[in-house]
Design a protein around this motif. Structure first.
Motif, PDB file in Angstrom:
ATOM      1  N   ASP A  20     -13.259 -50.972 -76.881  1.00 20.49           N
ATOM      2  CA  ASP A  20     -13.593 -51.395 -78.245  1.00 20.49           C
ATOM      3  C   ASP A  20     -12.419 -51.249 -79.204  1.00 20.49           C
ATOM      4  OD1 ASP A  20     -16.226 -52.134 -77.734  1.00 20.49           O
ATOM      5  OD2 ASP A  20     -16.953 -50.092 -78.019  1.00 20.49           O
TER       6      ASP A  20
ATOM      7  N   LYS B 197     -12.501 -54.795 -85.791  1.00 24.91           N
ATOM      8  CA  LYS B 197     -13.892 -54.580 -86.178  1.00 24.91           C
ATOM      9  C   LYS B 197     -14.715 -54.424 -84.912  1.00 24.91           C
ATOM     10  CE  LYS B 197     -15.772 -56.520 -89.702  1.00 24.91           C
ATOM     11  NZ  LYS B 197     -16.369 -57.519 -90.588  1.00 24.91           N
TER      12      LYS B 197
ATOM     13  N   PRO C 291     -17.795 -53.602 -82.329  1.00 21.85           N
ATOM     14  CA  PRO C 291     -19.229 -53.858 -82.516  1.00 21.85           C
ATOM     15  C   PRO C 291     -19.979 -52.574 -82.852  1.00 21.85           C
ATOM     16  CG  PRO C 291     -18.661 -53.886 -80.194  1.00 21.85           C
ATOM     17  CD  PRO C 291     -17.377 -53.775 -80.943  1.00 21.85           C
ATOM     18  N   VAL C 292     -21.094 -52.724 -83.578  1.00 23.09           N
ATOM     19  CA  VAL C 292     -21.931 -51.576 -83.921  1.00 23.09           C
ATOM     20  C   VAL C 292     -22.896 -51.349 -82.768  1.00 23.09           C
ATOM     21  CG1 VAL C 292     -23.600 -50.629 -85.548  1.00 23.09           C
ATOM     22  CG2 VAL C 292     -21.761 -52.090 -86.372  1.00 23.09           C
ATOM     23  N   ARG C 293     -22.722 -50.229 -82.083  1.00 15.34           N
ATOM     24  CA  ARG C 293     -23.626 -49.816 -81.010  1.00 15.34           C
ATOM     25  C   ARG C 293     -23.545 -48.308 -80.891  1.00 15.34           C
ATOM     26  NH1 ARG C 293     -20.115 -53.061 -77.083  1.00 15.34           N
ATOM     27  NH2 ARG C 293     -18.430 -51.635 -76.634  1.00 15.34           N
ATOM     28  N   GLU C 294     -24.318 -47.735 -79.993  1.00 14.74           N
ATOM     29  CA  GLU C 294     -24.415 -46.273 -79.917  1.00 14.74           C
ATOM     30  C   GLU C 294     -23.055 -45.593 -79.808  1.00 14.74           C
ATOM     31  OE1 GLU C 294     -27.185 -44.198 -77.393  1.00 14.74           O
ATOM     32  OE2 GLU C 294     -28.525 -45.927 -77.469  1.00 14.74           O
TER      33      GLU C 294
ATOM     34  N   THR D  72     -20.244 -46.469 -80.985  1.00 17.36           N
ATOM     35  CA  THR D  72     -19.377 -46.622 -82.154  1.00 17.36           C
ATOM     36  C   THR D  72     -20.066 -46.227 -83.453  1.00 17.36           C
ATOM     37  OG1 THR D  72     -20.005 -48.948 -82.375  1.00 17.36           O
ATOM     38  CG2 THR D  72     -18.050 -48.473 -81.049  1.00 17.36           C
ATOM     39  N   TRP D  73     -21.240 -45.615 -83.377  1.00 17.91           N
ATOM     40  CA  TRP D  73     -21.935 -45.213 -84.602  1.00 17.91           C
ATOM     41  C   TRP D  73     -21.093 -44.255 -85.437  1.00 17.91           C
ATOM     42  CZ3 TRP D  73     -27.638 -44.097 -82.834  1.00 17.91           C
ATOM     43  CH2 TRP D  73     -28.273 -45.318 -82.602  1.00 17.91           C
TER      44      TRP D  73
ATOM     45  N   LEU E 142     -17.922 -43.988 -85.565  1.00 19.31           N
ATOM     46  CA  LEU E 142     -16.821 -44.751 -86.152  1.00 19.31           C
ATOM     47  C   LEU E 142     -17.274 -45.528 -87.384  1.00 19.31           C
ATOM     48  CD1 LEU E 142     -13.904 -45.937 -85.838  1.00 19.31           C
ATOM     49  CD2 LEU E 142     -14.955 -47.716 -84.465  1.00 19.31           C
ATOM     50  N   TRP E 143     -18.451 -46.141 -87.306  1.00 15.61           N
ATOM     51  CA  TRP E 143     -18.950 -46.962 -88.400  1.00 15.61           C
ATOM     52  C   TRP E 143     -19.568 -46.143 -89.519  1.00 15.61           C
ATOM     53  CZ3 TRP E 143     -18.052 -51.837 -89.552  1.00 15.61           C
ATOM     54  CH2 TRP E 143     -17.569 -52.683 -88.553  1.00 15.61           C
ATOM     55  N   PHE E 144     -20.373 -45.144 -89.162  1.00 16.86           N
ATOM     56  CA  PHE E 144     -21.149 -44.430 -90.178  1.00 16.86           C
ATOM     57  C   PHE E 144     -20.616 -43.028 -90.483  1.00 16.86           C
ATOM     58  CE2 PHE E 144     -24.175 -47.237 -87.852  1.00 16.86           C
ATOM     59  CZ  PHE E 144     -24.277 -48.190 -88.838  1.00 16.86           C
TER      60      PHE E 144
END
Length: 166
Positions: free
Chosen positions: A94, A99, A101-104, A106-107, A109-111
């Motif tokens: 990834d 950017k 993808p939003v998935r378990e 990478t949570w 990383l995103w949030f």
């Protein structure tokens, strides 16, 4: 022995020059302008795996040139942008996408940054609402003693202070 030292030094410098990475071959754009525009749009989305802070469009690394050529080849073969991204993620993970993808996986990383900001705000509010202990008022005897000290001038000045500081 002294004669061999310059020779060894020259040999060392020459081998370090040979060890450098060769310059990548110049990019060969696709003949179709629409396909080349798609390729350039994908170049901006893909991170260089060597530089890690640059897109492959801007990176001078040989790996970035190879990735640019790979993207162009896959576009020429008729693959979609999503298929090309999926292939790059399969090869490099990834991280290769700016950017991901939003998935378990990478949570965090995103949030994570947002959660840290919310936690800091909550802590700031909790500490700002905490009451500071009030100082007790001086008793009448303490008040009288303080007035006597101030009137008599027995209060000790700061030893580091100058006369101009008064």
């Amino acid at each position: 022995m002294r004669r061999l030292l310059p020779l060894a030094l020259a040999l060392t410098l020459a081998t370090s020059a040979w060890a450098q990475e060769p310059a990548p071959a110049p990019d060969r754009p696709l003949p179709d302008a629409a396909q080349e525009a798609r390729a350039k749009a994908l170049f901006a989305e893909v991170r260089c795996v060597v530089c890690q802070h640059e897109a492959i469009a801007d990176s001078p690394a040989a790996v970035a040139a190879d990735l640019r050529q790979l993207v162009r080849d896959e576009i020429a073969e008729g693959r979609t942008d999503a298929e090309i991204r999926a292939d790059l993620v399969r090869r490099y993970g990834d991280f290769v996408l700016f950017k991901p993808p939003v998935r378990e996986g990478t949570w965090l990383l995103w949030f994570g940054p947002g959660l840290l900001a919310v936690a800091a705000l909550i802590l700031l509010l909790l500490f700002s609402r905490r009451r500071r202990p009030e100082t007790a008022a001086l008793s009448a005897a303490e008040e009288t003693e303080l007035n006597n000290i101030l009137a008599a001038g027995r209060n000790r000045r700061d030893p580091d202070a100058n006369a101009s500081d008064d």
